[in-house]
Design an enzyme around this catalytic site. Structure first.
Site, PDB file in Angstrom:
ATOM      1  CB  CYS A  18      -0.684   2.684   4.025  1.00  0.00           C
ATOM      2  SG  CYS A  18      -2.100   1.861   3.323  1.00  0.00           S
ATOM      3  CG  ASP A  19       3.324   1.592   4.236  1.00  0.00           C
ATOM      4  OD1 ASP A  19       2.719   2.033   5.226  1.00  0.00           O
ATOM      5  OD2 ASP A  19       3.391   0.380   3.965  1.00  0.00           O
ATOM      6  CB  CYS A  59      -0.919  -0.019   1.227  1.00  0.00           C
ATOM      7  SG  CYS A  59      -1.972   1.430   1.336  1.00  0.00           S
TER       8      CYS A  59
END
Ligand code: NAP
Length: 311
Positions: free
Chosen positions: A139-140, A136
């Site tokens: 997300c990261d 992801c």
């Protein structure tokens, strides 16, 4: 005997397909339960910007869109339970579903459990998941400010997220096993113009190495057999998804050879009373809008099915 809660419809999965189905069934006054493993939104919630969902000319964040759908379903009375589906049995009540130790029954089911990200299946991969290997970018990506990352895959997910990652990373390698992308032209053209992205064609990842964190990839050119190493701070895997259907084995829902559910016009499956919607079903075009459309159709199919039962 465990306490069994009864519903008209149980929807499995709270991605855009399941949430849309829940909006329609609960608005249609069917007693609706949504069972979700993690949180609302599925893969769409992990997408930073969805540019092609109607009504949002500036684009919309996938998580925010999913939250709105969730809110809308709850507004009409859909109930939500969070837990892993352990099994489904077909019985006199219709279908009995067990999830995280609880038991629920309904006359109709809508399966909208989507796909889980595929792993490479190479040695050492699991050790680095969460330590340099991610599924992801949304997300990261913030962890990669000024760093170097590799994206594996050539589909829309890989290329959309490669573009996104360049907002943070100083360099993004896209490593693809062929010499042309699967991604749509508009998404690909965007990436070809992005000077932070370097494409490594005809190449697969054969190995991963590092001490506590991922540091290096071993690559193989599938045409020439040439081996090489690439130093990176992280790797994002976007190599497609595996359909989440394990829990369906007990009721005989027909799947295609890749494990996706076969559906008819109203998202009906071969089992009366079971409908499927979104990425979990065999289909050509996987988009948030088509998942939502499937969800509306599946709800319509389930409503008609329940109406027939009442006659
Ligand atoms: P996908 O379209 O199935 O693409 C998967 C990519 O990974 C392909 O390029 C494939 O290579 C590669 N691949 C598969 N297995 C591999 C392996 N073992 N090793 C190395 N590479 C491997 O999956 P996706 O990109 O997640 O997209 C899923 C669906 O969502 C698609 O229908 C897509 O159009 C849609 N989507 C749309 C958008 C958008 O419209 N903005 C955004 C995201 C996703 P090959 O090409 O050689 O098969």
């Amino acid at each position: 005997m465990p306490d069994i809660k009864s519903y008209d419809v149980i929807i499995l999965g709270a991605g855009p397909a399941g949430l849309t189905a829940a909006i329609y069934t609960s608005r249609g006054l069917l007693k609706t339960l949504v069972i979700e493993k993690l949180g609302s939104g599925g893969q769409a919630a992990l997408t930073n910007e969805i540019e092609n969902y109607p009504g949002f000319p500036e684009g919309v964040n996938g998580y925010e869109l999913a939250q709105k759908m969730d809110e809308q379903a709850k507004k009409f009375g859909a109930e939500f339970e969070y837990g892993e589906i352990a099994g489904i049995v077909k019985d006199e009540a219709g279908f009995t579903v067990t999830a995280s130790g609880n038991t629920y029954s309904a006359r109709a089911l809508i399966v909208a459990t989507g796909v889980s990200p595929r792993k490479l299946g190479i040695e050492g991969e699991d050790k680095f998941i969460g330590n340099g290997i991610s599924f992801c970018a949304t997300c990261d990506a913030a962890f990669y400010k000024g760093k170097t990352a590799a994206i594996i895959g050539g589909g829309d997910s890989a290329i959309v997220e490669a573009n996104f990652l360049t907002r943070f990373a100083s360099k993004v390698y896209v490593i693809h096993r062929r010499n042309e992308l699967r991604a749509s032209k508009i998404v690909s053209d965007h990436a070809f113009k992005n000077n932070k992205i370097e494409f490594i064609w005809d190449t697969v990842v054969k190995g991963v190495a590092g001490d506590k964190k991922l540091e290096k990839l071993s690559l193989e050119n599938v045409k020439t057999g040439a081996l090489s190493e690439l130093t990176v701070d992280g790797m994002f895997l976007y190599i497609g998804g595996i359909p989440n259907t394990d829990f369906l084995s007990g009721i005989g829902v027909a799947l295609n050879s890749k494990g996706f559910i076969l559906t008819g016009g109203n998202m009906n499956t071969n089992i009366p009373g079971v409908f499927a919607a979104g990425d979990i079903r065999e289909k050509e075009f996987r988009q948030v809008i088509t998942a939502a459309g499937d969800g509306a159709l599946a709800a319509y199919g389930a409503e008609n099915y329940l109406e027939e039962l009442r006659r």
